[in-house]
Design a protein around this motif. Structure first.
Motif, PDB file in Angstrom:
ATOM      1  N   LEU A   1      57.635  65.691  54.477  1.00 41.60           N
ATOM      2  CA  LEU A   1      56.816  66.863  54.396  1.00 41.60           C
ATOM      3  C   LEU A   1      57.264  67.912  55.321  1.00 41.60           C
ATOM      4  CD1 LEU A   1      53.823  68.005  54.193  1.00 41.60           C
ATOM      5  CD2 LEU A   1      53.343  67.341  56.569  1.00 41.60           C
ATOM      6  N   SER A   2      58.331  67.649  56.045  1.00 35.89           N
ATOM      7  CA  SER A   2      59.216  68.797  56.664  1.00 35.89           C
ATOM      8  C   SER A   2      60.033  69.686  55.886  1.00 35.89           C
ATOM      9  CB  SER A   2      59.788  68.304  57.991  1.00 35.89           C
ATOM     10  OG  SER A   2      60.603  67.088  57.660  1.00 35.89           O
ATOM     11  N   THR A   3      60.425  68.852  54.802  1.00 34.42           N
ATOM     12  CA  THR A   3      61.277  69.518  53.920  1.00 34.42           C
ATOM     13  C   THR A   3      60.969  70.286  52.731  1.00 34.42           C
ATOM     14  OG1 THR A   3      61.502  67.508  52.533  1.00 34.42           O
ATOM     15  CG2 THR A   3      62.854  67.528  54.510  1.00 34.42           C
ATOM     16  N   LEU A   4      59.632  70.479  52.676  1.00 31.32           N
ATOM     17  CA  LEU A   4      59.026  71.171  51.708  1.00 31.32           C
ATOM     18  C   LEU A   4      59.347  72.682  51.680  1.00 31.32           C
ATOM     19  CD1 LEU A   4      55.317  69.727  50.978  1.00 31.32           C
ATOM     20  CD2 LEU A   4      57.327  69.224  49.846  1.00 31.32           C
ATOM     21  N   GLY A   5      59.267  73.234  50.376  1.00 33.24           N
ATOM     22  CA  GLY A   5      59.698  74.599  50.669  1.00 33.24           C
ATOM     23  C   GLY A   5      60.711  75.023  51.355  1.00 33.24           C
ATOM     24  N   ALA A   6      60.761  76.189  52.182  1.00 34.04           N
ATOM     25  CA  ALA A   6      62.092  76.450  53.017  1.00 34.04           C
ATOM     26  C   ALA A   6      61.906  76.052  54.386  1.00 34.04           C
ATOM     27  CB  ALA A   6      61.952  78.159  52.849  1.00 34.04           C
ATOM     28  N   GLY A   7      61.231  74.840  54.567  1.00 32.28           N
ATOM     29  CA  GLY A   7      61.243  74.468  55.918  1.00 32.28           C
ATOM     30  C   GLY A   7      59.873  74.899  56.665  1.00 32.28           C
ATOM     31  N   GLU A   8      58.997  75.506  56.120  1.00 34.60           N
ATOM     32  CA  GLU A   8      57.836  75.978  56.662  1.00 34.60           C
ATOM     33  C   GLU A   8      56.795  74.924  57.149  1.00 34.60           C
ATOM     34  OE1 GLU A   8      57.016  76.788  52.057  1.00 34.60           O
ATOM     35  OE2 GLU A   8      58.696  77.003  53.596  1.00 34.60           O
ATOM     36  N   TRP A   9      56.858  73.826  56.595  1.00 32.35           N
ATOM     37  CA  TRP A   9      56.175  72.652  57.099  1.00 32.35           C
ATOM     38  C   TRP A   9      56.681  72.041  58.287  1.00 32.35           C
ATOM     39  CZ3 TRP A   9      51.351  72.462  55.398  1.00 32.35           C
ATOM     40  CH2 TRP A   9      51.111  73.240  54.031  1.00 32.35           C
ATOM     41  N   ASN A  10      57.865  72.368  58.565  1.00 29.16           N
ATOM     42  CA  ASN A  10      58.470  71.788  59.680  1.00 29.16           C
ATOM     43  C   ASN A  10      58.048  72.300  61.109  1.00 29.16           C
ATOM     44  OD1 ASN A  10      60.066  70.057  61.149  1.00 29.16           O
ATOM     45  ND2 ASN A  10      62.195  71.198  60.850  1.00 29.16           N
ATOM     46  N   ALA A  11      56.750  71.981  61.410  1.00 27.73           N
ATOM     47  CA  ALA A  11      56.188  72.395  62.528  1.00 27.73           C
ATOM     48  C   ALA A  11      56.123  71.476  63.645  1.00 27.73           C
ATOM     49  CB  ALA A  11      55.041  73.177  62.233  1.00 27.73           C
ATOM     50  N   PRO A  12      56.817  71.379  64.688  1.00 25.30           N
ATOM     51  CA  PRO A  12      56.946  70.585  65.768  1.00 25.30           C
ATOM     52  C   PRO A  12      55.386  69.797  66.204  1.00 25.30           C
ATOM     53  CG  PRO A  12      58.618  72.038  66.285  1.00 25.30           C
ATOM     54  CD  PRO A  12      57.821  72.657  65.164  1.00 25.30           C
ATOM     55  N   GLN A  13      54.543  70.767  66.402  1.00 27.38           N
ATOM     56  CA  GLN A  13      53.194  70.428  66.822  1.00 27.38           C
ATOM     57  C   GLN A  13      52.324  69.763  65.597  1.00 27.38           C
ATOM     58  OE1 GLN A  13      50.783  73.592  68.367  1.00 27.38           O
ATOM     59  NE2 GLN A  13      49.332  72.323  69.215  1.00 27.38           N
ATOM     60  N   LEU A  14      52.542  70.291  64.487  1.00 31.66           N
ATOM     61  CA  LEU A  14      51.932  69.652  63.225  1.00 31.66           C
ATOM     62  C   LEU A  14      52.688  68.134  63.299  1.00 31.66           C
ATOM     63  CD1 LEU A  14      50.339  69.518  60.990  1.00 31.66           C
ATOM     64  CD2 LEU A  14      52.088  70.439  59.502  1.00 31.66           C
ATOM     65  N   ARG A  15      53.975  68.096  63.402  1.00 31.35           N
ATOM     66  CA  ARG A  15      54.513  66.923  63.098  1.00 31.35           C
ATOM     67  C   ARG A  15      54.114  65.745  64.374  1.00 31.35           C
ATOM     68  NH1 ARG A  15      58.828  63.720  60.590  1.00 31.35           N
ATOM     69  NH2 ARG A  15      58.541  61.683  61.635  1.00 31.35           N
ATOM     70  N   SER A  16      53.883  66.315  65.845  1.00 34.36           N
ATOM     71  CA  SER A  16      53.354  65.423  66.562  1.00 34.36           C
ATOM     72  C   SER A  16      51.812  64.951  66.456  1.00 34.36           C
ATOM     73  CB  SER A  16      53.401  66.114  67.947  1.00 34.36           C
ATOM     74  OG  SER A  16      54.709  66.336  68.347  1.00 34.36           O
ATOM     75  N   LEU A  17      51.094  65.886  65.878  1.00 36.16           N
ATOM     76  CA  LEU A  17      49.744  65.744  65.653  1.00 36.16           C
ATOM     77  C   LEU A  17      49.586  64.511  64.475  1.00 36.16           C
ATOM     78  CD1 LEU A  17      48.019  69.019  65.808  1.00 36.16           C
ATOM     79  CD2 LEU A  17      47.609  67.134  67.479  1.00 36.16           C
ATOM     80  N   LEU A  18      50.454  64.715  63.359  1.00 35.77           N
ATOM     81  CA  LEU A  18      50.413  63.606  62.249  1.00 35.77           C
ATOM     82  C   LEU A  18      50.956  62.233  62.854  1.00 35.77           C
ATOM     83  CD1 LEU A  18      51.619  66.000  59.339  1.00 35.77           C
ATOM     84  CD2 LEU A  18      49.174  65.215  59.748  1.00 35.77           C
ATOM     85  N   ASP A  19      51.883  62.310  63.589  1.00 43.12           N
ATOM     86  CA  ASP A  19      52.499  60.877  64.296  1.00 43.12           C
ATOM     87  C   ASP A  19      51.303  60.330  64.716  1.00 43.12           C
ATOM     88  OD1 ASP A  19      54.903  61.199  63.208  1.00 43.12           O
ATOM     89  OD2 ASP A  19      55.798  62.020  64.757  1.00 43.12           O
ATOM     90  N   ALA A  20      50.583  61.198  65.778  1.00 44.55           N
ATOM     91  CA  ALA A  20      49.437  60.544  66.339  1.00 44.55           C
ATOM     92  C   ALA A  20      48.444  60.038  65.306  1.00 44.55           C
ATOM     93  CB  ALA A  20      48.796  61.635  67.436  1.00 44.55           C
ATOM     94  N   ALA A  21      48.066  60.724  64.440  1.00 47.67           N
ATOM     95  CA  ALA A  21      47.050  60.201  63.579  1.00 47.67           C
ATOM     96  C   ALA A  21      47.553  58.983  62.783  1.00 47.67           C
ATOM     97  CB  ALA A  21      46.784  61.326  62.363  1.00 47.67           C
ATOM     98  N   ILE A  22      48.763  59.032  62.145  1.00 42.20           N
ATOM     99  CA  ILE A  22      49.153  57.696  61.624  1.00 42.20           C
ATOM    100  C   ILE A  22      49.375  56.501  62.551  1.00 42.20           C
ATOM    101  CG2 ILE A  22      51.775  58.017  62.087  1.00 42.20           C
ATOM    102  CD1 ILE A  22      50.140  57.377  58.546  1.00 42.20           C
ATOM    103  N   SER A  23      49.363  56.713  63.671  1.00 42.62           N
ATOM    104  CA  SER A  23      49.357  55.701  64.591  1.00 42.62           C
ATOM    105  C   SER A  23      47.915  55.046  65.039  1.00 42.62           C
ATOM    106  CB  SER A  23      50.140  56.084  66.042  1.00 42.62           C
ATOM    107  OG  SER A  23      49.505  57.003  66.751  1.00 42.62           O
ATOM    108  N   GLY A  24      46.825  56.027  64.604  1.00 40.43           N
ATOM    109  CA  GLY A  24      45.546  55.705  64.907  1.00 40.43           C
ATOM    110  C   GLY A  24      45.121  56.101  66.305  1.00 40.43           C
ATOM    111  N   ALA A  25      46.143  56.993  67.072  1.00 41.37           N
ATOM    112  CA  ALA A  25      45.727  57.328  68.316  1.00 41.37           C
ATOM    113  C   ALA A  25      44.815  58.644  68.159  1.00 41.37           C
ATOM    114  CB  ALA A  25      46.869  57.740  68.976  1.00 41.37           C
TER     115      ALA A  25
END
Length: 366
Positions: free
Chosen positions: A60-84
């Motif tokens: 997801l972080s490589t889409l477009g020109a890297g605009e989806w590479n947001a550290p806070q979004l990544r952290s939230l998605l990691d927490a969601a995928i782990s079920g936390a």
């Protein structure tokens, strides 16, 4: 013998899932445990100018020109995928080169299904840029109107004070005691509205705090009617309350009439004394009283005559669905205006509170 349902392969199930995601009317992504894109809806590709075919399998972080590479979004998605955690409404700004910043609301939830080893995350994206812009525009217009309203009220208060001054000057010039009395009464009524307008111009939200309003109002009356403050004092007590402008107009006029009446009749022959204005609120119920320690009511009820001021007070009280009570204060007289709102008791324990909550309070002039 009942026919057995056909056995679907994992590839068929995945194909069906991808077809559902791709046909979603809203921007939708399916991600794997490493946040790589499994499928993207056509609306996501169109909205964010992403090629769905080349996006499949990419992080997801490589889409477009890297605009989806947001550290806070990544952290939230990691927490969601782990079920936390479950992302229900995370807002972020999407900044793309050469494009205006877009405000997005992200919803993401881990999918729970039979294949527990292959983690899947469903991510929905809602573009609220235009909605937020409309809200800001509405807030800006509302603020501008509020400023204009405050200015208008300030000018109205100034105009009313000019009118009151003209009335007072005419009262001083006239040779008729009766005419002088009428002009002075008109002056005090105009000043009560002017005091209200000044309160409204400072409040900003159409709400009036009664204690400060009554204090300013009584100070104005005292300045024009009480020659010697040491002879007659006029004070305001009570916790007061906050009401809207419509209610405060009525209450202010009631106070004006009652205070003027007390000053006229309670202290003959330069008698010393005091007048107290008190207002107490108990939820939706309130009591406004004006008490003096003057000569009191006539012994013979036949000697009590209702004048214009009394008629005004009674009419204003009816307007607020309140009752007027006149009684001896020993010494003096007390006039009380009482608004009582009785909640209906329903069939269950919480009905009384709900009935009270469902009715308009004193702030709405009930």
């Amino acid at each position: 013998m009942a026919a057995q349902p056909p056995a679907y392969s994992e590839e068929a199930a995945l194909s069906l899932t991808m077809a559902v995601v791709a046909s979603s009317p809203g921007p939708l992504l399916m991600l794997d445990g490493a946040l790589n894109i499994i499928a993207a809806s056509a609306s996501f590709s169109e909205t964010f100018e992403i090629d769905a075919a080349t996006a499949q399998g990419r992080p997801l972080s490589t889409l477009g020109a890297g605009e989806w590479n947001a550290p806070q979004l990544r952290s939230l998605l990691d927490a969601a995928i782990s079920g936390a955690a479950k992302i229900e409404a995370y807002e972020m700004d999407l900044r793309r080169p050469g494009e205006r910043t877009r405000r997005l609301v992200i919803h993401a939830q881990r999918l729970v299904y039979l294949d527990l080893e292959n983690l899947r995350l469903l991510m929905a994206v809602c573009d609220v840029t235009d909605a937020r812009a409309n809200e800001k525009l509405k807030d800006d217009v509302l603020q501008q109107n509020l400023v204009l309203l405050q200015e208008v009220r300030h000018r109205v208060a100034n105009s009313l004070q000019i009118i009151a001054s003209v009335l007072l000057q005419n009262a001083r010039r006239t040779q008729s005691d009766e005419t002088r009395g009428h002009l002075r009464d008109a002056h005090h009524r105009v000043m009560s509205i002017a005091a209200l307008e000044r309160q409204l111009s400072g409040s900003g939200d159409g709400q009036v705090e009664l204690h400060s309003y009554f204090t300013d109002l009584c100070a104005s009356i005292a300045a024009s009617m009480i020659g010697d403050p040491n002879e007659i004092s006029l004070t305001v007590t009570g916790g007061g309350g906050v009401v809207d402008a419509r209610v405060s107009v009525s209450l202010g006029l009631i106070v004006t009439e009652l205070v003027i009446n007390a000053l006229k009749h309670a202290f003959p022959e330069h008698r010393r004394g005091s007048i107290t204005v008190d207002c107490e609120f108990r939820g939706p119920n309130w009591t406004l009283s004006v008490t003096d320690d003057g000569v009191g009511l006539p012994m013979d009820p036949a000697d009590v005559h209702a004048g214009l001021g009394t008629s005004i007070v009674e009419a204003l009280a009816r307007q607020q669905q309140a009752t007027v009570e006149i009684e001896g204060a020993h010494p003096g007289t007390r006039v009380s205006i009482t608004h009582t709102q009785i909640a209906l008791v329903g069939g269950d324990e919480g009905a009384e509170g709900e009935a009270a909550a469902g009715r308009p309070s004193a702030e709405s002039g009930a």
